[in-house]
Design a protein around this motif. Structure first.
Motif, short mmCIF file in Angstrom:
data_model
loop_
_atom_site.label_atom_id
_atom_site.label_comp_id
_atom_site.label_asym_id
_atom_site.label_seq_id
_atom_site.Cartn_x
_atom_site.Cartn_y
_atom_site.Cartn_z
N TYR A 132 9.06 -17.42 3.41
CA TYR A 132 10.44 -16.99 3.59
C TYR A 132 11.30 -17.36 2.37
O TYR A 132 12.20 -16.61 1.98
CB TYR A 132 11.04 -17.61 4.85
CG TYR A 132 10.65 -16.89 6.12
CD1 TYR A 132 10.89 -15.52 6.28
CD2 TYR A 132 10.04 -17.57 7.17
CE1 TYR A 132 10.53 -14.87 7.45
CE2 TYR A 132 9.69 -16.92 8.35
CZ TYR A 132 9.93 -15.56 8.48
OH TYR A 132 9.58 -14.91 9.63
N GLN A 142 10.41 -14.87 -0.21
CA GLN A 142 11.00 -13.58 0.17
C GLN A 142 12.48 -13.52 -0.21
O GLN A 142 12.94 -12.53 -0.80
CB GLN A 142 10.85 -13.38 1.67
CG GLN A 142 11.66 -12.21 2.23
CD GLN A 142 11.87 -12.31 3.72
OE1 GLN A 142 11.17 -13.03 4.41
NE2 GLN A 142 12.87 -11.60 4.23
N ASN A 143 13.24 -14.55 0.12
CA ASN A 143 14.67 -14.54 -0.16
C ASN A 143 14.96 -14.47 -1.65
O ASN A 143 15.90 -13.79 -2.08
CB ASN A 143 15.33 -15.78 0.45
CG ASN A 143 15.39 -15.71 1.96
OD1 ASN A 143 15.63 -14.66 2.53
ND2 ASN A 143 15.17 -16.84 2.62
N ASN A 144 14.15 -15.15 -2.45
CA ASN A 144 14.34 -15.07 -3.90
C ASN A 144 13.99 -13.68 -4.44
O ASN A 144 14.67 -13.17 -5.34
CB ASN A 144 13.48 -16.14 -4.61
CG ASN A 144 14.11 -17.51 -4.58
OD1 ASN A 144 15.03 -17.80 -5.34
ND2 ASN A 144 13.63 -18.37 -3.69
N MET A 145 12.95 -13.06 -3.87
CA MET A 145 12.59 -11.72 -4.31
C MET A 145 13.64 -10.68 -3.93
O MET A 145 13.84 -9.69 -4.64
CB MET A 145 11.21 -11.33 -3.74
CG MET A 145 10.06 -12.00 -4.46
SD MET A 145 8.44 -11.29 -4.04
CE MET A 145 8.29 -11.80 -2.33
N LEU A 146 14.31 -10.88 -2.80
CA LEU A 146 15.34 -9.93 -2.38
C LEU A 146 16.51 -9.91 -3.36
O LEU A 146 17.09 -8.85 -3.63
CB LEU A 146 15.82 -10.27 -0.97
CG LEU A 146 14.82 -10.02 0.15
CD1 LEU A 146 15.42 -10.41 1.49
CD2 LEU A 146 14.38 -8.56 0.18
N TYR A 184 13.33 -1.41 2.09
CA TYR A 184 13.05 -2.67 2.77
C TYR A 184 12.57 -2.47 4.21
O TYR A 184 12.05 -3.40 4.84
CB TYR A 184 14.28 -3.58 2.74
CG TYR A 184 14.00 -5.00 3.16
CD1 TYR A 184 12.86 -5.67 2.71
CD2 TYR A 184 14.86 -5.69 4.00
CE1 TYR A 184 12.59 -6.97 3.09
CE2 TYR A 184 14.60 -6.99 4.39
CZ TYR A 184 13.46 -7.62 3.93
OH TYR A 184 13.20 -8.91 4.31
N LYS A 230 9.05 -3.46 5.85
CA LYS A 230 8.67 -4.67 6.57
C LYS A 230 8.16 -4.32 7.97
O LYS A 230 7.38 -5.09 8.55
CB LYS A 230 9.85 -5.64 6.66
CG LYS A 230 11.06 -5.12 7.42
CD LYS A 230 12.22 -6.10 7.33
CE LYS A 230 13.45 -5.54 8.04
NZ LYS A 230 14.61 -6.47 7.97
N CYS A 254 9.53 -5.92 -6.03
CA CYS A 254 10.11 -7.08 -5.36
C CYS A 254 10.37 -6.79 -3.88
O CYS A 254 10.13 -7.66 -3.03
CB CYS A 254 11.42 -7.48 -6.05
SG CYS A 254 11.20 -8.24 -7.66
N ALA A 285 8.65 -8.73 -0.86
CA ALA A 285 9.45 -9.34 0.20
C ALA A 285 9.02 -8.83 1.57
O ALA A 285 8.97 -9.58 2.55
CB ALA A 285 10.93 -9.06 -0.04
N THR A 342 5.66 -10.58 2.45
CA THR A 342 5.84 -11.98 2.85
C THR A 342 6.55 -12.07 4.20
O THR A 342 6.22 -12.93 5.03
CB THR A 342 6.63 -12.75 1.79
OG1 THR A 342 7.87 -12.08 1.53
CG2 THR A 342 5.85 -12.86 0.49
N SER A 343 7.52 -11.18 4.42
CA SER A 343 8.22 -11.15 5.71
C SER A 343 7.27 -10.82 6.85
O SER A 343 7.29 -11.45 7.90
CB SER A 343 9.37 -10.15 5.66
OG SER A 343 10.00 -10.02 6.91
#
Length: 336
Positions: free
Chosen positions: A94, A97-101, A117, A120, A181, A185, A188-189
């Motif tokens: 997570y 994921q947040n850094n990639m977003l 997105y 997901k 990215c 994300a 990973t999500s």
């Protein structure tokens, strides 16, 4: 008050739509506005801290008194280091994921990001089949194929608009990097969500306690990311360099997003949630044309329509889920 109770479904869905749209647009604006650029890894770290604070507040409300609250934390959190160790994997995913977003929205317009997105849904379904041995109906597989094709068309559209005539906010950006990215994300999500569900199955620990167990290592990992990735920038400019009300709004919107989803899941159902997601995509696209000079192409219209249709098609067979917001022992699969 009676009016509020009668219209709680509509209000919760409206909040979800507003949160989705506001988050995407404010994050995009914060990353493209002229001026000093804030360090995105610090925003992720602060978001994790705020999420953990929300979970503490909910557990306290569940407990009803300070003594019970303290006992829960002592027994369920401090007393179960192995459970926290198990949650290191989703916590790490997570955080990644947040850094990639953030990186995705630096390179994609808000409309394309909103559409892409939604993959997901695809990754979560695939990991559910692989890890949980779930069986999907032909309708759901068809919806996933439709989703993949729609996202591909939207991405082709974003590449075609990356021309010398593109708006100023898109200059010097790479749709390919942004798309990669978003896909990273989404993967990973999907994996983190399914893994978290595997840990919750058969467990009597409440969702909010689980989020505290995962939130603590998430904060450690998020601040570790700041040190590894941006330590030089932080020591040179300061932790809060480039911060303003827009950045603060992004952090708050990300942190409360999971709580809004929990309310929707309790008072509405998956069909209405998907309807809210579809509306969010449409509104985000419309507002992008107003505020970011986004010019949708015919390919983008077709791709977006396919993505919205796939969301409805995928969830039309789902049964409404009634999950308690203040969970007392029942397992659920939603991470805040």
């Amino acid at each position: 008050m009676s009016w509020l109770i009668r219209n709680v479904k509509t209000l919760s869905l409206g909040c979800l739509v507003a949160q989705n749209c506001a988050l995407v647009l404010t994050m995009r604006y914060s990353l493209t506005v002229q001026g000093p650029r804030y360090i995105s890894s610090t925003a992720v770290a602060l978001m994790e801290m705020l999420k953990l604070a929300v979970c503490f507040a909910v557990v306290y409300l569940e407990s009803g008194e300070l003594r019970t609250f303290s006992k829960k934390l002592r027994v369920e959190v401090a007393g179960k280091p192995r459970e926290m160790a198990k949650l290191m994997i989703p916590a790490m995913l997570y955080t990644l994921q947040n850094n990639m977003l953030y990186m995705a929205l630096e390179n994609l317009d808000a409309a394309t990001y909103s559409v892409c997105y939604q993959t997901k849904i695809l990754t979560t379904a695939l990991f559910s089949v692989i890890l949980l041995r779930r069986k999907l109906s032909a309708t759901k597989w068809g919806a996933l194929v439709l989703l993949a094709v729609g996202v591909a068309l939207a991405q082709l559209s974003s590449q075609s608009t990356n021309s010398p005539k593109a708006d100023e906010s898109s200059r010097g950006q790479s749709p390919v990097v942004g798309f990669l990215c978003v896909m990273g994300a989404a993967c990973t999500s999907g994996f983190a969500g399914v893994y978290f569900e595997m840990l919750l199955k058969g467990s009597k620990t409440s969702l909010w306690i689980r989020n505290i167990q995962m939130g603590i290592p998430s904060i450690v990992l998020a601040f570790g990311s700041v040190i590894v990735k941006d330590w030089r920038a932080v020591t040179s400019n300061g932790f809060f360099f480039g911060y303003g009300w827009v950045v603060a709004a992004v952090i708050v919107l990300q942190a409360v997003g999971g709580l809004v989803v929990a309310v929707v899941v309790k008072y509405a159902d998956n069909i209405r949630k998907s309807f809210a997601t579809a509306i969010s995509i449409i509104i985000s696209c419309a507002l992008s044309t107003l505020f970011f000079a986004f010019k949708p192409t015919f390919l983008f219209f077709i791709g977006s329509a396919m993505v919205v249709g796939s969301v409805f098609l995928y969830t039309k067979q789902d049964r409404p889920a009634r999950l308690p917001l203040f969970n007392k022992g029942r397992s659920v699969t939603r991470r805040v």
